[in-house]
Design an enzyme around this catalytic site. Structure first.
Site, PDB file in Angstrom:
ATOM      1  N   SER A 111      -0.314   9.442   2.831  1.00 26.19           N
ATOM      2  CA  SER A 111      -0.625  10.676   1.774  1.00 26.19           C
ATOM      3  C   SER A 111      -1.207  11.880   2.755  1.00 26.19           C
ATOM      4  O   SER A 111      -1.447  11.758   3.727  1.00 26.19           O
ATOM      5  CB  SER A 111      -2.006   9.940   0.884  1.00 26.19           C
ATOM      6  N   ARG A 136       0.197   9.022  -5.702  1.00 24.70           N
ATOM      7  CA  ARG A 136       0.600   8.539  -4.426  1.00 24.70           C
ATOM      8  C   ARG A 136       0.949   6.744  -4.692  1.00 24.70           C
ATOM      9  O   ARG A 136       2.136   6.541  -3.900  1.00 24.70           O
ATOM     10  CB  ARG A 136      -0.198   8.476  -3.178  1.00 24.70           C
ATOM     11  N   GLU A 168      -7.492   2.984  -5.836  1.00 28.31           N
ATOM     12  CA  GLU A 168      -8.589   2.687  -4.686  1.00 28.31           C
ATOM     13  C   GLU A 168      -9.931   2.485  -4.751  1.00 28.31           C
ATOM     14  O   GLU A 168     -10.424   3.027  -6.105  1.00 28.31           O
ATOM     15  CB  GLU A 168      -8.127   3.974  -3.780  1.00 28.31           C
ATOM     16  N   ARG A 169     -10.557   2.168  -4.043  1.00 27.25           N
ATOM     17  CA  ARG A 169     -12.167   2.269  -3.934  1.00 27.25           C
ATOM     18  C   ARG A 169     -12.657   3.337  -4.270  1.00 27.25           C
ATOM     19  O   ARG A 169     -12.101   4.487  -3.878  1.00 27.25           O
ATOM     20  CB  ARG A 169     -12.617   1.554  -2.900  1.00 27.25           C
ATOM     21  N   ARG A 174       0.890  -1.205   0.030  1.00 21.30           N
ATOM     22  CA  ARG A 174      -0.067  -0.090   0.107  1.00 21.30           C
ATOM     23  C   ARG A 174       0.654   1.273   0.090  1.00 21.30           C
ATOM     24  O   ARG A 174       2.059   1.257   0.584  1.00 21.30           O
ATOM     25  CB  ARG A 174      -0.898  -0.091   1.259  1.00 21.30           C
ATOM     26  N   TRP A 233      -3.930  13.404   2.444  1.00 20.76           N
ATOM     27  CA  TRP A 233      -5.247  13.223   3.157  1.00 20.76           C
ATOM     28  C   TRP A 233      -5.364  12.043   4.268  1.00 20.76           C
ATOM     29  O   TRP A 233      -6.125  12.181   5.008  1.00 20.76           O
ATOM     30  CB  TRP A 233      -6.365  13.023   1.907  1.00 20.76           C
ATOM     31  N   ASN A 234      -4.405  11.213   4.339  1.00 18.81           N
ATOM     32  CA  ASN A 234      -4.426  10.166   5.251  1.00 18.81           C
ATOM     33  C   ASN A 234      -4.254  10.836   6.767  1.00 18.81           C
ATOM     34  O   ASN A 234      -4.796  10.831   7.680  1.00 18.81           O
ATOM     35  CB  ASN A 234      -3.180   9.395   5.208  1.00 18.81           C
ATOM     36  N   HIS A 272      -3.575   0.306  -3.278  1.00 20.93           N
ATOM     37  CA  HIS A 272      -4.238   1.092  -2.262  1.00 20.93           C
ATOM     38  C   HIS A 272      -4.861   0.099  -1.185  1.00 20.93           C
ATOM     39  O   HIS A 272      -4.854  -1.139  -1.477  1.00 20.93           O
ATOM     40  CB  HIS A 272      -5.205   2.038  -2.844  1.00 20.93           C
ATOM     41  N   GLY A 300     -10.384   8.011  -1.996  1.00 22.53           N
ATOM     42  CA  GLY A 300     -10.604   7.306  -3.203  1.00 22.53           C
ATOM     43  C   GLY A 300      -9.993   7.482  -4.298  1.00 22.53           C
ATOM     44  O   GLY A 300      -8.558   7.606  -4.255  1.00 22.53           O
TER      45      GLY A 300
END
Length: 233
Positions: A12, A58, A112-113, A8, A14-15, A182, A22
């Site tokens: 990131s 990412r 990612e989903r 993975r 936003w993490n 991801h 997403g």
């Protein structure tokens, strides 16, 4: 016998803010870059032959940083897709140097989903609006689908055909394959490999930049028991 390394992406931007990301294309943080570098050291002894990333930056950043740690200093290069009509102009390398290069393929199937209407919103805010249990089912369940987004089941419908068609072909040829992707695209692949059911996949956590390694024995993929390089950081 080929090896499969699943990783993975590192942390990131936003993490760090606990935001549904997403398909939004956010980069790694400095900590994420360091995580990827550590992962590269961990798998430094494995000679990677081919790399598949998602189409998101990412994931691509993580793969390239990981490859920097390899003991055999092969050169990664991004492969242009067949849809690009100028592809033949981009890849005109001398055949003699190909053995020292690693092709890197960007594949949207590994994205990612897709979180639909949740993307860009803080997870805490969404939990306040819809309830913790509902949000947990969207994040960890198999069939629950967020508003205008994908379930894990939906995600597997694009990751698994790609995995079986492209990745397994390379493993059967004895290649060592790195997939940089991801949490949920990898959850769908690991669910398939490890034959997990819907209840078991709820508890499956994929840590950032923590390699998961499998050996291909000619018939099936088995979790590797190799001793990884000691992290000296």
């Amino acid at each position: 016998m080929g090896k499969l390394i699943l990783i993975r992406h590192g942390e990131s931007v936003w993490n760090t803010h606990n935001i549904f990301t997403g398909w939004v294309d956010v980069p790694l943080t400095q900590s994420g870059i360091i995580e990827a570098a550590k992962a590269g050291h961990v798998i430094a002894d494995i000679d990677i032959d081919i790399v598949y990333t998602s189409a998101l930056v990412r994931s691509i950043q993580t793969a390239l940083i990981v490859l920097l740690g390899a003991q055999r200093k092969r050169i990664p290069y991004m492969v242009h897709t067949i849809l690009d009509r100028h592809r033949s102009r981009y890849h005109r390398f001398n055949p003699e140097i190909y053995h020292n290069m690693i092709p890197v393929y960007r594949c949207w199937q590994l994205n990612e989903r897709y979180y639909g209407e949740l993307q860009g919103f803080a997870k805490v805010k969404i939990a306040d609006l819809f309830g913790v249990e509902k949000v947990l089912s969207w994040r960890k369940g198999y069939t629950a689908r967020p508003p205008k987004g994908e379930s894990l089941c939906d995600t597997s419908r694009r990751t698994l055909p790609f995995f079986n068609r492209k990745v397994m072909k390379q493993l059967k040829a004895g290649k060592n394959v790195l997939i940089s992707a991801h949490a949920n695209s990898l959850r769908s692949i690991i669910m398939h490999i490890d034959n997990l059911d819907e209840a078991q996949v709820v508890g499956l956590e994929i840590e950032t930049a923590n390699p998961v390694i499998y050996d291909f024995d000619g018939e099936k993929l088995v979790r590797s028991t190799i001793e990884l390089a000691e992290q000296k950081w």
